[in-house]
Design a protein around this motif. Sequence first.
Motif, short mmCIF file in Angstrom:
data_model
loop_
_atom_site.label_atom_id
_atom_site.label_comp_id
_atom_site.label_asym_id
_atom_site.label_seq_id
_atom_site.Cartn_x
_atom_site.Cartn_y
_atom_site.Cartn_z
N GLU A 164 61.96 29.87 51.15
CA GLU A 164 62.40 30.96 50.61
C GLU A 164 61.77 32.27 50.90
OE1 GLU A 164 62.01 30.06 46.52
OE2 GLU A 164 63.32 28.45 46.27
N LEU A 165 60.71 32.68 51.18
CA LEU A 165 59.99 33.58 51.38
C LEU A 165 60.49 34.20 52.94
CD1 LEU A 165 56.28 33.58 50.44
CD2 LEU A 165 58.03 35.16 49.47
N CYS A 166 60.49 32.98 53.76
CA CYS A 166 60.63 33.49 55.01
C CYS A 166 62.24 33.78 55.39
CB CYS A 166 60.47 32.17 55.97
SG CYS A 166 58.49 31.96 56.37
N MET A 167 63.26 33.04 54.61
CA MET A 167 64.44 33.21 54.71
C MET A 167 64.95 34.68 54.20
SD MET A 167 66.31 29.80 54.12
CE MET A 167 67.83 30.09 54.29
N ALA A 168 64.03 35.13 53.25
CA ALA A 168 64.47 36.50 52.46
C ALA A 168 63.82 37.74 53.55
CB ALA A 168 63.76 36.51 51.21
N GLU A 169 62.97 37.57 54.25
CA GLU A 169 62.11 38.40 54.73
C GLU A 169 62.13 38.40 56.20
OE1 GLU A 169 58.97 41.44 53.32
OE2 GLU A 169 58.59 39.47 52.99
N ARG A 170 62.39 37.13 57.02
CA ARG A 170 62.35 37.07 58.43
C ARG A 170 61.02 37.75 59.16
NH1 ARG A 170 65.41 32.40 59.82
NH2 ARG A 170 64.85 33.41 61.80
N PRO A 171 59.99 37.33 58.80
CA PRO A 171 58.91 37.85 59.58
C PRO A 171 58.85 37.64 60.97
CG PRO A 171 58.11 35.87 58.56
CD PRO A 171 59.43 36.20 57.82
#
Length: 364
Positions: free
Chosen positions: A81-88
């Motif tokens: 969820e974190l990665c999909m929201a912010e795409r580091p």
Amino acid sequence: MLIYLVAGARPNFMKIAPIVRALQAQDVLSFKIIHTGQHYDREMNDVFFEELGIPQPDVFMAAGGGSHAQQTAKIMVGFEELCMAERPAAVLVVGDVNSTLACSIVAKKLNIPVAHVEAGLRSGDMAMPEEINRLVTDSISDWFFATEPAAVEHLRREGKADSAVHYVGHVMVDNVLYQAEKLSAADTSAFETSGFKAANPRYGVVTLHRPSNVDDPATFTRIAGALKEIAAELPLIFPVHPRTRANIEKFGIDLGPNITLAGPQAYMAFLNLWKDAVVVLTDSGGLQEETTALGVPCVTIRENTERPVTVEEGSNVLAGTDPETIVREARKALRGEGKQGRRPQLWDGKAAERIVAILTKELA
């Protein structure tokens, strides 16, 4: 460019702390500290992060508890969820805990490159959950930051491209040198163990937590017998891991009157304790390296080590779980003949700077 720095347990934060400090010294890469919550640790309070010289985590996922599968699954769901929201731009993982494995898998499936710090370490013991985590993480990582030559060789044998493998030194050493310098100017009188140190000019330190040592009553009893024998000649202090303490009570382990049991220690308090020890007796991987960094004789109570440079060059001796061998090696330290070795190449306190320089070049 944003990098996620993943940590799930207290030792992970000691590894990312030098990387955070190196990132703060440049202006190309930004970062967020992601605490998966794999382990809850009451010592990880404001003072803990202040001692490390880093900010509090940006995200706390509270994914701890449960079996290996349950814990890994919860971390994966939350991290996705974190990665999909912010795409580091990249995900950096350290060590070999479940968070390392879980977040690497999530990142790769989202086509986000993965950097693994402490890559290439191998014990050859597939009964260790950490060994599985190391192997899986290294099978999918993009950049491999190795702490010792043996790790580089493992990665090459496993087919990793030379251009992706970087021997940079060790961030744990960066941290212990940083903390030791801070400690030299600190007031240590308030530490829980300061009374023990004052009363015992010569002493040894014990840590035990590996399931192979403390979950088997017969093995734990043999090790306890060796510790009792050593303690008859040298006072020992034993900061006890909660699971280890539970097993001491469950199995009726007798440690005798000369071993002082203490609670889990904050980082600086524990460093203040072991850095002046005559000998450290442990099954910890990180402590093998930290004792080598400061030249403290270390007797490792394990049949194998994924950190061979600590034995080949450093202050570590691999004693196994045979009581006779443990006692013999400890007595060498008592006589002033404990192994001191030398600090390996690139264990100079600048590993994090090398890592950040390489990531900056690769991502730019």
